[in-house]
Design a protein around this motif. Structure first.
Motif, PDB file in Angstrom:
ATOM      1  N   PHE A 101      28.565  -4.132  -8.356  1.00 22.34           N
ATOM      2  CA  PHE A 101      27.924  -2.979  -8.981  1.00 22.34           C
ATOM      3  C   PHE A 101      27.336  -2.029  -7.940  1.00 22.34           C
ATOM      4  O   PHE A 101      26.973  -0.904  -8.264  1.00 22.34           O
ATOM      5  CB  PHE A 101      26.808  -3.438  -9.930  1.00 22.34           C
ATOM      6  CG  PHE A 101      27.303  -4.161 -11.141  1.00 22.34           C
ATOM      7  CD1 PHE A 101      27.866  -3.472 -12.208  1.00 22.34           C
ATOM      8  CD2 PHE A 101      27.231  -5.544 -11.224  1.00 22.34           C
ATOM      9  CE1 PHE A 101      28.332  -4.135 -13.331  1.00 22.34           C
ATOM     10  CE2 PHE A 101      27.688  -6.219 -12.345  1.00 22.34           C
ATOM     11  CZ  PHE A 101      28.247  -5.516 -13.404  1.00 22.34           C
ATOM     12  N   VAL A 102      27.165  -2.505  -6.705  1.00 19.02           N
ATOM     13  CA  VAL A 102      26.601  -1.672  -5.630  1.00 19.02           C
ATOM     14  C   VAL A 102      27.753  -1.293  -4.708  1.00 19.02           C
ATOM     15  O   VAL A 102      28.065  -1.990  -3.747  1.00 19.02           O
ATOM     16  CB  VAL A 102      25.506  -2.429  -4.857  1.00 19.02           C
ATOM     17  CG1 VAL A 102      24.849  -1.521  -3.829  1.00 19.02           C
ATOM     18  CG2 VAL A 102      24.459  -2.977  -5.815  1.00 19.02           C
ATOM     19  N   SER A 103      28.391  -0.182  -5.007  1.00 16.55           N
ATOM     20  CA  SER A 103      29.633   0.185  -4.319  1.00 16.55           C
ATOM     21  C   SER A 103      29.489   1.349  -3.353  1.00 16.55           C
ATOM     22  O   SER A 103      30.418   1.663  -2.617  1.00 16.55           O
ATOM     23  CB  SER A 103      30.716   0.532  -5.355  1.00 16.55           C
ATOM     24  OG  SER A 103      30.253   1.582  -6.214  1.00 16.55           O
ATOM     25  N   ASP A 104      28.333   2.029  -3.357  1.00 18.08           N
ATOM     26  CA  ASP A 104      28.155   3.181  -2.469  1.00 18.08           C
ATOM     27  C   ASP A 104      26.669   3.359  -2.179  1.00 18.08           C
ATOM     28  O   ASP A 104      25.827   2.577  -2.626  1.00 18.08           O
ATOM     29  CB  ASP A 104      28.751   4.451  -3.087  1.00 18.08           C
ATOM     30  CG  ASP A 104      28.242   4.703  -4.503  1.00 18.08           C
ATOM     31  OD1 ASP A 104      27.105   4.283  -4.820  1.00 18.08           O
ATOM     32  OD2 ASP A 104      28.980   5.305  -5.303  1.00 18.08           O
ATOM     33  N   ASP A 105      26.357   4.416  -1.420  1.00 22.03           N
ATOM     34  CA  ASP A 105      24.968   4.649  -1.020  1.00 22.03           C
ATOM     35  C   ASP A 105      24.069   4.969  -2.209  1.00 22.03           C
ATOM     36  O   ASP A 105      22.871   4.648  -2.198  1.00 22.03           O
ATOM     37  CB  ASP A 105      24.898   5.793  -0.003  1.00 22.03           C
ATOM     38  CG  ASP A 105      25.461   5.386   1.355  1.00 22.03           C
ATOM     39  OD1 ASP A 105      25.507   4.175   1.624  1.00 22.03           O
ATOM     40  OD2 ASP A 105      25.842   6.281   2.130  1.00 22.03           O
ATOM     41  N   THR A 106      24.636   5.614  -3.233  1.00 19.48           N
ATOM     42  CA  THR A 106      23.829   5.969  -4.405  1.00 19.48           C
ATOM     43  C   THR A 106      23.368   4.731  -5.157  1.00 19.48           C
ATOM     44  O   THR A 106      22.182   4.584  -5.483  1.00 19.48           O
ATOM     45  CB  THR A 106      24.630   6.881  -5.351  1.00 19.48           C
ATOM     46  OG1 THR A 106      25.025   8.067  -4.650  1.00 19.48           O
ATOM     47  CG2 THR A 106      23.783   7.268  -6.559  1.00 19.48           C
ATOM     48  N   THR A 107      24.284   3.817  -5.424  1.00 16.64           N
ATOM     49  CA  THR A 107      23.908   2.594  -6.135  1.00 16.64           C
ATOM     50  C   THR A 107      23.041   1.689  -5.249  1.00 16.64           C
ATOM     51  O   THR A 107      22.197   0.955  -5.754  1.00 16.64           O
ATOM     52  CB  THR A 107      25.159   1.831  -6.605  1.00 16.64           C
ATOM     53  OG1 THR A 107      26.103   1.719  -5.521  1.00 16.64           O
ATOM     54  CG2 THR A 107      25.831   2.556  -7.756  1.00 16.64           C
ATOM     55  N   LEU A 108      23.241   1.766  -3.929  1.00 20.37           N
ATOM     56  CA  LEU A 108      22.379   1.010  -3.022  1.00 20.37           C
ATOM     57  C   LEU A 108      20.951   1.542  -3.081  1.00 20.37           C
ATOM     58  O   LEU A 108      19.987   0.767  -3.064  1.00 20.37           O
ATOM     59  CB  LEU A 108      22.916   1.096  -1.587  1.00 20.37           C
ATOM     60  CG  LEU A 108      22.081   0.383  -0.519  1.00 20.37           C
ATOM     61  CD1 LEU A 108      22.005  -1.121  -0.798  1.00 20.37           C
ATOM     62  CD2 LEU A 108      22.666   0.638   0.874  1.00 20.37           C
ATOM     63  N   LEU A 109      20.813   2.862  -3.168  1.00 16.12           N
ATOM     64  CA  LEU A 109      19.486   3.469  -3.297  1.00 16.12           C
ATOM     65  C   LEU A 109      18.815   3.024  -4.590  1.00 16.12           C
ATOM     66  O   LEU A 109      17.614   2.733  -4.609  1.00 16.12           O
ATOM     67  CB  LEU A 109      19.596   4.996  -3.260  1.00 16.12           C
ATOM     68  CG  LEU A 109      18.285   5.779  -3.455  1.00 16.12           C
ATOM     69  CD1 LEU A 109      17.302   5.459  -2.337  1.00 16.12           C
ATOM     70  CD2 LEU A 109      18.558   7.276  -3.529  1.00 16.12           C
ATOM     71  N   VAL A 110      19.582   2.947  -5.663  1.00 16.19           N
ATOM     72  CA  VAL A 110      19.033   2.488  -6.944  1.00 16.19           C
ATOM     73  C   VAL A 110      18.535   1.054  -6.822  1.00 16.19           C
ATOM     74  O   VAL A 110      17.448   0.708  -7.305  1.00 16.19           O
ATOM     75  CB  VAL A 110      20.091   2.601  -8.062  1.00 16.19           C
ATOM     76  CG1 VAL A 110      19.581   1.945  -9.343  1.00 16.19           C
ATOM     77  CG2 VAL A 110      20.443   4.056  -8.319  1.00 16.19           C
ATOM     78  N   LEU A 111      19.326   0.208  -6.154  1.00 14.87           N
ATOM     79  CA  LEU A 111      18.913  -1.187  -5.964  1.00 14.87           C
ATOM     80  C   LEU A 111      17.639  -1.259  -5.129  1.00 14.87           C
ATOM     81  O   LEU A 111      16.708  -2.015  -5.463  1.00 14.87           O
ATOM     82  CB  LEU A 111      20.031  -1.980  -5.285  1.00 14.87           C
ATOM     83  CG  LEU A 111      19.697  -3.447  -4.960  1.00 14.87           C
ATOM     84  CD1 LEU A 111      19.357  -4.222  -6.225  1.00 14.87           C
ATOM     85  CD2 LEU A 111      20.860  -4.108  -4.216  1.00 14.87           C
ATOM     86  N   ARG A 112      17.569  -0.485  -4.052  1.00 20.65           N
ATOM     87  CA  ARG A 112      16.361  -0.471  -3.223  1.00 20.65           C
ATOM     88  C   ARG A 112      15.152  -0.005  -4.021  1.00 20.65           C
ATOM     89  O   ARG A 112      14.045  -0.535  -3.866  1.00 20.65           O
ATOM     90  CB  ARG A 112      16.572   0.445  -2.018  1.00 20.65           C
ATOM     91  CG  ARG A 112      17.373  -0.192  -0.890  1.00 20.65           C
ATOM     92  CD  ARG A 112      17.541   0.757   0.261  1.00 20.65           C
ATOM     93  NE  ARG A 112      18.048   0.064   1.433  1.00 20.65           N
ATOM     94  CZ  ARG A 112      18.469   0.667   2.525  1.00 20.65           C
ATOM     95  NH1 ARG A 112      18.442   1.989   2.610  1.00 20.65           N
ATOM     96  NH2 ARG A 112      18.917  -0.040   3.561  1.00 20.65           N
ATOM     97  N   LEU A 113      15.374   0.994  -4.877  1.00 22.12           N
ATOM     98  CA  LEU A 113      14.281   1.503  -5.689  1.00 22.12           C
ATOM     99  C   LEU A 113      13.770   0.424  -6.641  1.00 22.12           C
ATOM    100  O   LEU A 113      12.551   0.263  -6.807  1.00 22.12           O
ATOM    101  CB  LEU A 113      14.747   2.726  -6.482  1.00 22.12           C
ATOM    102  CG  LEU A 113      13.712   3.367  -7.403  1.00 22.12           C
ATOM    103  CD1 LEU A 113      12.497   3.827  -6.612  1.00 22.12           C
ATOM    104  CD2 LEU A 113      14.319   4.535  -8.170  1.00 22.12           C
ATOM    105  N   VAL A 114      14.679  -0.325  -7.242  1.00 22.28           N
ATOM    106  CA  VAL A 114      14.276  -1.401  -8.149  1.00 22.28           C
ATOM    107  C   VAL A 114      13.480  -2.467  -7.392  1.00 22.28           C
ATOM    108  O   VAL A 114      12.422  -2.917  -7.846  1.00 22.28           O
ATOM    109  CB  VAL A 114      15.508  -2.031  -8.827  1.00 22.28           C
ATOM    110  CG1 VAL A 114      15.119  -3.303  -9.585  1.00 22.28           C
ATOM    111  CG2 VAL A 114      16.161  -1.039  -9.771  1.00 22.28           C
TER     112      VAL A 114
END
Length: 231
Positions: A101-114
């Protein structure tokens, strides 16, 4: 019909102009907010409480609102990591399990935010419970917003410290250790003073509440992160 198209286009231009102004204003108000939260964290948290009492259009007019400030701090952390040559994040590189589900920098940022939002959430929850107030969405909002201000510099320094640990720059390990240690100590100190002042309670009791919330946030964040890196 042509007139309707022209009106829709003008509305789009106005909306785009508002969005452009909002984004560009971050270049001014992010450093201002960062400076306030670093130099006067308790004042910044108190300011957050006061601003939430104003009407929506009058809130945080001279700073960024706390959740946005935390988001931008994590975005800056991610950008610095790339600039330091951090390469592809292992979670992004891994395609199996939840990491898919974490395939790019945008989704990685979402994960870091969580992950980092767990710290304001746990601190705010512990604060409300220690205050012996019923835990509701409304009672949690104010403390959570204030905690986002405290968490921004913590997340930024911690992220930079971890990124430096993966580089070969001269003195990087020492600077990394100092940043990480300093970020944690400064965060815990500010939180202890905040708890002691606003509950009120003795500093040792406040420190106990802070460490408890910090450990809860850290354990939850690590457990969640491991779900994305486990093979």
């Amino acid at each position: 019909m042509t007139q309707d198209i022209a009106m829709d286009f003008m509305k789009w231009l106005n909306s785009f102009g508002d969005l452009l102004y909002e984004v560009m204003s971050w270049l001014i108000f992010y450093p201002i907010t960062l400076w306030r939260t670093v130099t006067r964290p308790l004042d910044a948290m108190r300011y957050s409480d006061l601003e939430l009492r104003d009407s929506a259009d009058e809130q945080f007019t001279d700073t960024l609102n706390p959740p946005l400030f935390l988001v931008l701090s994590l975005l800056l952390t991610q950008a610095i990591d790339v600039a330091l040559g951090g390469g592809t994040n292992p979670i992004v590189a891994q395609k199996t399990g939840l990491a898919g589900f974490v395939s790019d920098d945008t989704t990685l940022l979402v994960l870091r935010l969580v992950l980092f939002s767990l710290f304001p959430l746990m601190m705010a929850t512990r604060f409300v419970r220690a205050k012996r107030v019923k835990l509701t969405r409304q009672s949690l909002k104010g403390p959570f917003y204030a905690q986002c201000y405290a968490c921004g510099p913590f997340a930024l320094c911690l992220g930079i410290g971890v990124s430096l640990a993966h580089t070969r720059l001269p003195g990087a390990p020492v600077i990394s250790a100092l940043l990480v240690t300093g970020a944690i100590l400064a965060y815990l100190t500010a939180e202890t003073l905040w708890f002691a002042h606003h509950l009120p309670q003795r500093h040792w009791r406040a420190l106990f509440n802070v460490i408890r919330a910090f450990v809860e946030g850290a354990v939850t964040a690590i457990a969640l992160a491991l779900l994305f890196v486990a093979h």
